[in-house]
Design a protein around this motif. Structure first.
Motif, PDB file in Angstrom:
ATOM      1  N   VAL A 146      -3.566  -9.212  39.141  1.00 59.63           N
ATOM      2  CA  VAL A 146      -2.882  -8.053  39.309  1.00 59.63           C
ATOM      3  C   VAL A 146      -1.272  -7.951  39.424  1.00 59.63           C
ATOM      4  CG1 VAL A 146      -2.603  -6.261  41.107  1.00 59.63           C
ATOM      5  CG2 VAL A 146      -4.963  -6.891  40.493  1.00 59.63           C
ATOM      6  N   ALA A 147      -0.887  -9.197  40.047  1.00 63.03           N
ATOM      7  CA  ALA A 147       0.452  -9.462  39.815  1.00 63.03           C
ATOM      8  C   ALA A 147       1.088  -9.528  38.293  1.00 63.03           C
ATOM      9  CB  ALA A 147       0.860 -10.884  40.461  1.00 63.03           C
ATOM     10  N   VAL A 148       0.267 -10.193  37.697  1.00 63.87           N
ATOM     11  CA  VAL A 148       0.608 -10.235  36.229  1.00 63.87           C
ATOM     12  C   VAL A 148       0.803  -8.747  35.599  1.00 63.87           C
ATOM     13  CG1 VAL A 148       0.383 -11.174  33.913  1.00 63.87           C
ATOM     14  CG2 VAL A 148      -0.033 -12.572  35.854  1.00 63.87           C
ATOM     15  N   VAL A 149      -0.233  -8.119  35.749  1.00 62.32           N
ATOM     16  CA  VAL A 149      -0.296  -6.852  34.781  1.00 62.32           C
ATOM     17  C   VAL A 149       0.730  -6.022  35.692  1.00 62.32           C
ATOM     18  CG1 VAL A 149      -2.535  -7.068  33.942  1.00 62.32           C
ATOM     19  CG2 VAL A 149      -2.346  -6.000  36.226  1.00 62.32           C
ATOM     20  N   GLY A 150       0.887  -6.067  36.898  1.00 61.38           N
ATOM     21  CA  GLY A 150       1.643  -5.310  37.844  1.00 61.38           C
ATOM     22  C   GLY A 150       3.307  -5.446  37.192  1.00 61.38           C
ATOM     23  N   LYS A 151       3.603  -6.538  36.966  1.00 62.39           N
ATOM     24  CA  LYS A 151       4.849  -7.251  36.583  1.00 62.39           C
ATOM     25  C   LYS A 151       5.402  -6.460  35.341  1.00 62.39           C
ATOM     26  CE  LYS A 151       5.449 -11.438  39.303  1.00 62.39           C
ATOM     27  NZ  LYS A 151       5.291 -12.971  39.225  1.00 62.39           N
ATOM     28  N   LEU A 152       4.217  -6.662  34.352  1.00 64.87           N
ATOM     29  CA  LEU A 152       4.293  -5.911  33.047  1.00 64.87           C
ATOM     30  C   LEU A 152       4.483  -4.593  33.103  1.00 64.87           C
ATOM     31  CD1 LEU A 152       1.759  -8.359  31.376  1.00 64.87           C
ATOM     32  CD2 LEU A 152       4.303  -8.402  30.777  1.00 64.87           C
ATOM     33  N   TRP A 153       3.695  -3.918  33.761  1.00 67.14           N
ATOM     34  CA  TRP A 153       3.490  -2.361  33.853  1.00 67.14           C
ATOM     35  C   TRP A 153       4.798  -1.840  34.583  1.00 67.14           C
ATOM     36  CZ3 TRP A 153      -2.249  -2.719  35.631  1.00 67.14           C
ATOM     37  CH2 TRP A 153      -2.973  -2.986  34.467  1.00 67.14           C
ATOM     38  N   GLU A 154       5.140  -2.475  35.862  1.00 64.67           N
ATOM     39  CA  GLU A 154       6.176  -1.806  36.462  1.00 64.67           C
ATOM     40  C   GLU A 154       7.475  -2.503  36.373  1.00 64.67           C
ATOM     41  OE1 GLU A 154       5.493   0.726  38.884  1.00 64.67           O
ATOM     42  OE2 GLU A 154       3.689   0.753  38.159  1.00 64.67           O
ATOM     43  N   GLY A 155       7.612  -3.638  36.206  1.00 68.19           N
ATOM     44  CA  GLY A 155       9.079  -4.346  36.103  1.00 68.19           C
ATOM     45  C   GLY A 155       9.475  -4.707  34.847  1.00 68.19           C
ATOM     46  N   SER A 156       8.908  -4.713  33.602  1.00 67.16           N
ATOM     47  CA  SER A 156       9.297  -5.257  32.325  1.00 67.16           C
ATOM     48  C   SER A 156      10.285  -4.130  31.629  1.00 67.16           C
ATOM     49  CB  SER A 156       8.085  -5.818  31.440  1.00 67.16           C
ATOM     50  OG  SER A 156       8.944  -6.342  30.355  1.00 67.16           O
ATOM     51  N   TRP A 157      10.155  -2.889  31.779  1.00 61.23           N
ATOM     52  CA  TRP A 157      10.760  -1.889  31.160  1.00 61.23           C
ATOM     53  C   TRP A 157      11.468  -0.883  32.473  1.00 61.23           C
ATOM     54  CZ3 TRP A 157      10.988  -0.287  25.896  1.00 61.23           C
ATOM     55  CH2 TRP A 157      10.472  -1.251  25.063  1.00 61.23           C
ATOM     56  N   VAL A 164       2.925 -16.319  31.885  1.00 63.28           N
ATOM     57  CA  VAL A 164       3.508 -15.163  31.147  1.00 63.28           C
ATOM     58  C   VAL A 164       4.922 -14.940  31.075  1.00 63.28           C
ATOM     59  CG1 VAL A 164       2.913 -12.673  30.564  1.00 63.28           C
ATOM     60  CG2 VAL A 164       1.021 -14.212  31.627  1.00 63.28           C
ATOM     61  N   GLU A 165       5.415 -14.973  29.757  1.00 64.16           N
ATOM     62  CA  GLU A 165       6.833 -14.729  29.901  1.00 64.16           C
ATOM     63  C   GLU A 165       7.434 -13.393  29.755  1.00 64.16           C
ATOM     64  OE1 GLU A 165       9.719 -17.695  27.799  1.00 64.16           O
ATOM     65  OE2 GLU A 165       9.518 -15.962  26.183  1.00 64.16           O
ATOM     66  N   GLY A 166       6.556 -12.583  29.034  1.00 64.93           N
ATOM     67  CA  GLY A 166       7.153 -11.176  28.854  1.00 64.93           C
ATOM     68  C   GLY A 166       8.145 -11.041  27.590  1.00 64.93           C
ATOM     69  N   PRO A 167       8.769 -10.013  27.333  1.00 66.12           N
ATOM     70  CA  PRO A 167       8.392  -8.562  28.086  1.00 66.12           C
ATOM     71  C   PRO A 167       6.955  -8.115  27.619  1.00 66.12           C
ATOM     72  CG  PRO A 167       9.943  -8.097  25.994  1.00 66.12           C
ATOM     73  CD  PRO A 167       9.802  -9.894  26.229  1.00 66.12           C
ATOM     74  N   HIS A 168       6.708  -7.026  28.412  1.00 65.35           N
ATOM     75  CA  HIS A 168       5.456  -6.250  27.998  1.00 65.35           C
ATOM     76  C   HIS A 168       5.762  -5.401  26.678  1.00 65.35           C
ATOM     77  CE1 HIS A 168       2.011  -4.134  28.949  1.00 65.35           C
ATOM     78  NE2 HIS A 168       2.691  -2.784  28.963  1.00 65.35           N
ATOM     79  N   LEU A 169       4.829  -5.652  25.936  1.00 64.61           N
ATOM     80  CA  LEU A 169       5.193  -5.168  24.592  1.00 64.61           C
ATOM     81  C   LEU A 169       4.880  -3.581  24.449  1.00 64.61           C
ATOM     82  CD1 LEU A 169       3.083  -7.736  22.319  1.00 64.61           C
ATOM     83  CD2 LEU A 169       5.623  -7.634  22.990  1.00 64.61           C
ATOM     84  N   SER A 170       4.503  -2.896  25.362  1.00 69.01           N
ATOM     85  CA  SER A 170       4.263  -1.572  25.432  1.00 69.01           C
ATOM     86  C   SER A 170       5.507  -1.189  26.166  1.00 69.01           C
ATOM     87  CB  SER A 170       3.091  -0.982  26.101  1.00 69.01           C
ATOM     88  OG  SER A 170       2.050  -1.581  25.206  1.00 69.01           O
ATOM     89  N   SER A 171       6.166   0.074  25.909  1.00 69.63           N
ATOM     90  CA  SER A 171       7.139   0.673  26.714  1.00 69.63           C
ATOM     91  C   SER A 171       6.219   1.645  27.807  1.00 69.63           C
ATOM     92  CB  SER A 171       7.798   1.974  25.988  1.00 69.63           C
ATOM     93  OG  SER A 171       6.852   2.797  25.620  1.00 69.63           O
ATOM     94  N   PRO A 172       6.807   1.978  28.928  1.00 73.21           N
ATOM     95  CA  PRO A 172       6.271   2.526  30.229  1.00 73.21           C
ATOM     96  C   PRO A 172       5.371   3.599  29.622  1.00 73.21           C
ATOM     97  CG  PRO A 172       8.249   2.198  30.691  1.00 73.21           C
ATOM     98  CD  PRO A 172       8.359   1.712  29.188  1.00 73.21           C
TER      99      PRO A 172
END
Ligand code: FMN
Length: 460
Positions: A169-180, A212-220
């Protein structure tokens, strides 16, 4: 002055992309169509029916292995169609998104089955496509076979699975909430800038299981994080729900048990610093509806004739020894059955027969009762649901006997009575699934722990 009306209940349709989800044996009924689950039109038509009835969500259960201990025979599973065969629910959601406008699209996905980077992108894609209507039921997988399907030697121990879920949940949360950051996506033809690179960030997650380095590939997407569902009522399960869940899904054996469970989880939620009103509690229930009580009872008897005890036993995951795969003596008390599986299921079974220890043999019969079967006229059902609402339960996840019939009957006969009593919505609220269910903002509230990742990666 009249007493204050309780606010409405929320409604989900609890289904699975398979021929026999919970009420085993019923697929053989002449009017049942769940055996045609490979056909996407079954689901598209069902989603439209649910939207006509103002259901909040369709909610897909899922598992990624067969029930039974390690190496156990799956003959019964196959013969009964007991969640075998089954298809991936997430793949249906695009079709359902374009065939409906308001219905929430919730599905189950285990931390075992997909790398969180891939999963986060998949969720964002479907949340974009549906205008923010996606829900994720976070599960950790309790099947030995599922563990072996993903390369593990055996099922990870119960509480350790929740620790794994924390990292997932931390990984997906970082991508969804923090990457963009908000406003990063410009798609501005005049300036020629698609996305502002200063507002798109790596997450550089390094943990026990994932890097996981990121960034999230999808925009919010409209909701960023999907609406978060969770089921599980062990200590670890409740603690996890208190931290992350927005809807806790329960299969409580009685109104009193549901009230007590919800109250204890609400207290835990408050301890985390979240607002207890930010978590809803939904109970699984099924309905057998008649225009008179006699007719309802007659239909109940007809359904009971079709129930498959073999399939119930196989589904209980207690019919075989988890370690050896050998059948367990049916007279074994359930308390003596070693399981890494659902503690909540065992607790519920014990509560149903307080005078004696239930045995493996008792299980099929007990299970049918356990799964919250309500039999009666639409008015009797409304009376019953009013009691659940008064006990602080926010929603009902409606399990089915037959697809689509169980939902057609509920929509056409029960919903109008519930609507007249203010127990069900007549129209959808605008906005994303989160806005519809909570009447608040489209994204997670400020106090949700995943919100802490907003702005956390600036400069990366
Ligand atoms: C109402 C309900 C629905 C569930 N649906 C699923 C599901 O679709 N897939 C799954 O793998 N587990 C499902 N589970 C299992 C839970 O995710 C969890 O693994 C199980 O309840 C054990 O957790 P606990 O010991 O904390 O109760 C469900 C559990 C409940 C109570």
């Amino acid at each position: 002055m009249t007493a204050a009306q309780p606010s409405r209940l929320q409604f989900g349709a609890f289904v699975m992309n398979t021929g026999s989800h919970m009420q085993h044996g019923l697929w053989r009924h002449p009017e049942a169509k769940q055996h045609t689950f490979d056909d996407v039109n079954l689901w598209v038509d069902l989603a439209k029916t649910l939207e006509r009835g103002r259901f909040d969500t369709i909610f897909f259960a899922d598992v990624v292995g067969v029930y039974g201990g390690a190496g156990a025979s799956f003959d019964v599973n196959a013969r009964e169609g007991m969640q075998l065969p089954s298809n991936d629910p997430s793949m249906l959601l695009s079709a359902l998104a374009i065939s409906t406008e308001h219905l929430g699209l919730a599905f189950t996905s285990s931390i075992l089955q997909e790398h969180p980077f891939t999963f986060a992108r998949k969720i964002s894609t479907i949340d974009h496509a549906s205008g923010g209507r996606v829900g994720w039921n976070i599960v950790t997988s309790f099947l030995e076979n599922a563990a072996r399907n993903y390369g593990l030697d055996r099922l990870v121990e119960h509480d350790e699975r929740y620790a794994w879920a924390e990292e997932y949940v931390a990984v997906v949360g970082k991508l969804w909430e923090g990457s963009w950051d908000d406003g990063a996506l410009l798609a501005d033809k005049a300036s020629g800038v698609f996305a502002d690179p200063t507002k798109v960030h790596r997450i550089d997650h390094v943990g026990e299981r994932y890097r996981v380095e990121g960034p999230h590939l999808s925009s919010p997407s409209p909701q960023r994080s999907p609406l978060l569902f969770q089921a599980g009522s062990s200590g670890a399960g409740k603690a996890f729900a208190a931290d992350y869940a927005e809807v806790q899904f329960m299969m409580a054996p009685s109104i009193e048990a549901a009230r007590a469970s919800a109250e204890s989880t609400r207290a835990l939620v408050a301890e985390t610093g979240r607002d207890p009103r930010d978590v809803k509690f939904w109970q699984a229930m099924s309905f057998i509806v008649g225009s008179t009580e006699e007719e309802a009872k007659r239909i109940e008897a007809e359904y009971d004739e079709l129930l498959s005890a073999d399939a119930f036993l196989a589904h209980s995951n207690l019919g075989t020894d988890q370690a050896t795969g050998k059948p367990i003596d049916p007279d074994t008390p359930l308390k003596d059955v070693e399981t890494q599986g659902g503690h909540s299921m065992l607790e519920a079974l014990k509560a149903l027969s307080p005078d004696r220890e239930p045995t493996v043999r008792d299980l099929a019969k007990l299970t049918a009762k356990l799964r919250g079967r309500v039999v009666g006229t639409p008015e009797q059902i409304a009376d019953h649901l009013a009691e659940w609402r008064a006990a602080g339960i926010d929603g009902i996840n409606v399990a089915n006997w037959m697809i689509p019939r169980s939902y057609e009957v509920f929509v056409d006969e029960v919903m109008p009575v519930l609507q007249d009593r203010g127990l069900a919505q007549r129209e959808y609220a605008p906005g994303t699934l989160r806005e519809k269910l909570f009447g608040a903002e489209p994204t997670l509230p400020e106090t949700h722990p995943l919100r802490a990742y907003r702005g956390a990666f600036a400069g990366r």
